[in-house]
Design a protein around this motif. Structure first.
Motif, PDB file in Angstrom:
ATOM      1  N   CYS A 230       0.834  -1.214   0.000  1.00  0.00           N
ATOM      2  CA  CYS A 230       0.000   0.000   0.000  1.00  0.00           C
ATOM      3  C   CYS A 230       0.864   1.258   0.000  1.00  0.00           C
ATOM      4  CB  CYS A 230      -0.916  -0.003   1.219  1.00  0.00           C
ATOM      5  SG  CYS A 230      -2.227  -1.243   1.152  1.00  0.00           S
ATOM      6  N   LEU A 231       1.906   1.263   0.820  1.00  0.00           N
ATOM      7  CA  LEU A 231       2.760   2.442   0.897  1.00  0.00           C
ATOM      8  C   LEU A 231       3.541   2.652  -0.405  1.00  0.00           C
ATOM      9  CD1 LEU A 231       4.087   2.055   4.541  1.00  0.00           C
ATOM     10  CD2 LEU A 231       2.596   3.870   3.684  1.00  0.00           C
ATOM     11  N   CYS A 232       4.042   1.562  -0.970  1.00  0.00           N
ATOM     12  CA  CYS A 232       4.813   1.687  -2.214  1.00  0.00           C
ATOM     13  C   CYS A 232       3.959   2.163  -3.385  1.00  0.00           C
ATOM     14  CB  CYS A 232       5.457   0.345  -2.567  1.00  0.00           C
ATOM     15  SG  CYS A 232       6.872  -0.067  -1.539  1.00  0.00           S
ATOM     16  N   SER A 233       2.698   1.776  -3.388  1.00  0.00           N
ATOM     17  CA  SER A 233       1.828   2.145  -4.509  1.00  0.00           C
ATOM     18  C   SER A 233       1.319   3.571  -4.409  1.00  0.00           C
ATOM     19  CB  SER A 233       0.633   1.186  -4.576  1.00  0.00           C
ATOM     20  OG  SER A 233      -0.195   1.330  -3.433  1.00  0.00           O
ATOM     21  N   GLN A 234       1.426   4.185  -3.215  1.00  0.00           N
ATOM     22  CA  GLN A 234       0.827   5.495  -3.015  1.00  0.00           C
ATOM     23  C   GLN A 234       1.822   6.592  -2.652  1.00  0.00           C
ATOM     24  OE1 GLN A 234      -2.797   5.217  -0.509  1.00  0.00           O
ATOM     25  NE2 GLN A 234      -2.696   3.000  -0.841  1.00  0.00           N
ATOM     26  N   SER A 235       3.117   6.255  -2.658  1.00  0.00           N
ATOM     27  CA  SER A 235       4.123   7.263  -2.326  1.00  0.00           C
ATOM     28  C   SER A 235       5.441   6.909  -2.995  1.00  0.00           C
ATOM     29  CB  SER A 235       4.305   7.361  -0.800  1.00  0.00           C
ATOM     30  OG  SER A 235       4.660   6.090  -0.273  1.00  0.00           O
ATOM     31  N   ASP A 236       6.386   7.830  -2.934  1.00  0.00           N
ATOM     32  CA  ASP A 236       7.678   7.626  -3.597  1.00  0.00           C
ATOM     33  C   ASP A 236       8.662   6.926  -2.667  1.00  0.00           C
ATOM     34  OD1 ASP A 236       7.134   8.679  -6.151  1.00  0.00           O
ATOM     35  OD2 ASP A 236       7.277  10.716  -5.368  1.00  0.00           O
ATOM     36  N   LEU A 237       8.309   5.716  -2.263  1.00  0.00           N
ATOM     37  CA  LEU A 237       9.190   4.909  -1.429  1.00  0.00           C
ATOM     38  C   LEU A 237       9.988   3.951  -2.303  1.00  0.00           C
ATOM     39  CD1 LEU A 237       6.863   3.994   1.572  1.00  0.00           C
ATOM     40  CD2 LEU A 237       8.690   5.688   1.535  1.00  0.00           C
ATOM     41  N   VAL A 238      11.225   3.712  -1.897  1.00  0.00           N
ATOM     42  CA  VAL A 238      12.101   2.789  -2.609  1.00  0.00           C
ATOM     43  C   VAL A 238      12.147   1.478  -1.824  1.00  0.00           C
ATOM     44  CG1 VAL A 238      14.415   2.423  -3.536  1.00  0.00           C
ATOM     45  CG2 VAL A 238      13.481   4.744  -3.374  1.00  0.00           C
ATOM     46  N   SER A 239      12.094   0.362  -2.546  1.00  0.00           N
ATOM     47  CA  SER A 239      12.152  -0.929  -1.861  1.00  0.00           C
ATOM     48  C   SER A 239      12.982  -1.917  -2.675  1.00  0.00           C
ATOM     49  CB  SER A 239      10.744  -1.490  -1.635  1.00  0.00           C
ATOM     50  OG  SER A 239      10.108  -1.748  -2.873  1.00  0.00           O
ATOM     51  N   ALA A 240      13.309  -3.024  -2.049  1.00  0.00           N
ATOM     52  CA  ALA A 240      14.049  -4.108  -2.702  1.00  0.00           C
ATOM     53  C   ALA A 240      13.184  -5.358  -2.670  1.00  0.00           C
ATOM     54  CB  ALA A 240      15.370  -4.350  -1.980  1.00  0.00           C
ATOM     55  N   VAL A 241      13.026  -6.010  -3.820  1.00  0.00           N
ATOM     56  CA  VAL A 241      12.145  -7.174  -3.921  1.00  0.00           C
ATOM     57  C   VAL A 241      12.773  -8.221  -4.826  1.00  0.00           C
ATOM     58  CG1 VAL A 241      10.079  -5.747  -3.617  1.00  0.00           C
ATOM     59  CG2 VAL A 241      10.882  -6.289  -5.920  1.00  0.00           C
ATOM     60  N   PRO A 242      12.305  -9.461  -4.752  1.00  0.00           N
ATOM     61  CA  PRO A 242      12.720 -10.461  -5.742  1.00  0.00           C
ATOM     62  C   PRO A 242      12.229 -10.043  -7.125  1.00  0.00           C
ATOM     63  CG  PRO A 242      11.666 -11.502  -3.847  1.00  0.00           C
ATOM     64  CD  PRO A 242      11.418 -10.043  -3.728  1.00  0.00           C
TER      65      PRO A 242
END
Length: 299
Positions: A230-242
């Motif tokens: 939810c946070l990644c889809s609605q804000s400019d957050l960077v994440s690491a995923v497979p």
């Protein structure tokens, strides 16, 4: 020590009162009290102490509680194993999975499993493996499947690798951060990570350190997949995923890979069991179904 005595002790530890514990194990209060008194007499130490807050375990009781959980779990597994070997396929298998396994491989594995063992109860827990390891250690889970760096596992666990997953950096579709080309350029961005040892996020932080770069200035810690999404889809957050996350169309509509120049070391997807575990026939078959689902997806 007898089965009903250990059940009584665990019930008191869980519920904090004789009345609630007796109700939970379908015994009268005098019968439950007698079982606990006999257990204390057998061991020669006090296991319970009463206070205004209810009934609590002494340090002797707390030590026995850990052993009792293991003993009763092993007894239940032994009972299920004998029934399964005799052709009576019933019992329970508890499995912990990480989000990628849950989304990409679990459905086909469960479908195959249920066609052969429809009367086996499946209990599925979803979350990050480092958090689930205590439940595996305490026999609350039979097996874990997901992403983890096996170097962080203790000697009490056995890790069976299944595949390696490339790690990518993602942001929401349309984010200006999607134009960045290096970890250094993302230093001032806000990241959402779960930096538990052995996790995907910890590999990113280790990559920053190995390059001599300062760690990201702002990090939101999240151990919830739903909150992360939810946070990644609605804000400019960077994440690491497979990387396989983006194989799923509904996630690909939300996230985009940031084409950084650095290559983050891959994470291993595998199976974690206790080294001393004697798995039931149904648990072994569930593991086989998961291996089959992964092999089918890759072929």
């Amino acid at each position: 020590m007898k089965h009903h005595q250990l059940r009584a002790l665990l019930a008191v530890a869980q519920h904090g009162s004789i009345r609630a514990a007796a109700r939970a194990v379908c015994l009268s209060q005098p019968a439950l009290t007698k079982a606990l008194r006999e257990l204390e007499q057998d061991l020669g130490v006090p296991l319970l102490m009463r206070s205004a807050r209810g009934v609590q375990l002494t340090h002797f009781g707390l030590a026995l509680q850990k052993r009792a959980q293991v003993i009763l779990a092993e007894m239940q597994q032994a009972r299920e194993e004998i029934h399964q070997l005799s052709g009576e396929l019933f019992g329970k298998v508890s499995i912990g999975v990480t989000p990628l396994v849950a989304m990409k491989f679990l459905a086909s594995a469960v479908d195959k499993f249920q066609k052969r063992m429809p009367n086996i109860q499946l209990v599925i827990h979803e979350g990050f493996l480092p958090l689930a390891l205590p439940s595996l250690r305490d026999r609350m889970l039979d097996v874990l499947v997901g992403a983890i760096n096996p170097a962080y596992l203790g000697s009490e666990f056995v890790f069976t690798p299944l595949l390696e997953e490339k790690i990518i950096i993602t942001v929401r579709q349309g984010s200006p951060l999607a134009k960045k080309r290096s970890l250094a350029e993302l230093h001032q961005a806000c990241w959402i990570l779960n930096s538990l040892p052995g996790n995907i996020s910890s590999q990113v932080l280790e990559m920053y350190a190995s390059l001599g770069l300062p760690l990201p200035a702002r990090i939101i810690e999240s151990q919830s997949f739903t909150a992360w999404l939810c946070l990644c889809s609605q804000s400019d957050l960077v994440s690491a995923v497979p990387a396989s996350f983006l194989d799923m169309p509904w996630i690909r509509q939300i996230l985009v890979e940031v084409p950084i120049q650095e290559t983050i070391p891959p994470i291993c997807i595998g199976i974690v069991t206790r080294r001393d575990a004697l798995l039931t026939q149904s648990c072994d078959y569930l593991i086989d179904c998961i291996k089959w689902a992964i092999d089918t997806d890759r072929s």
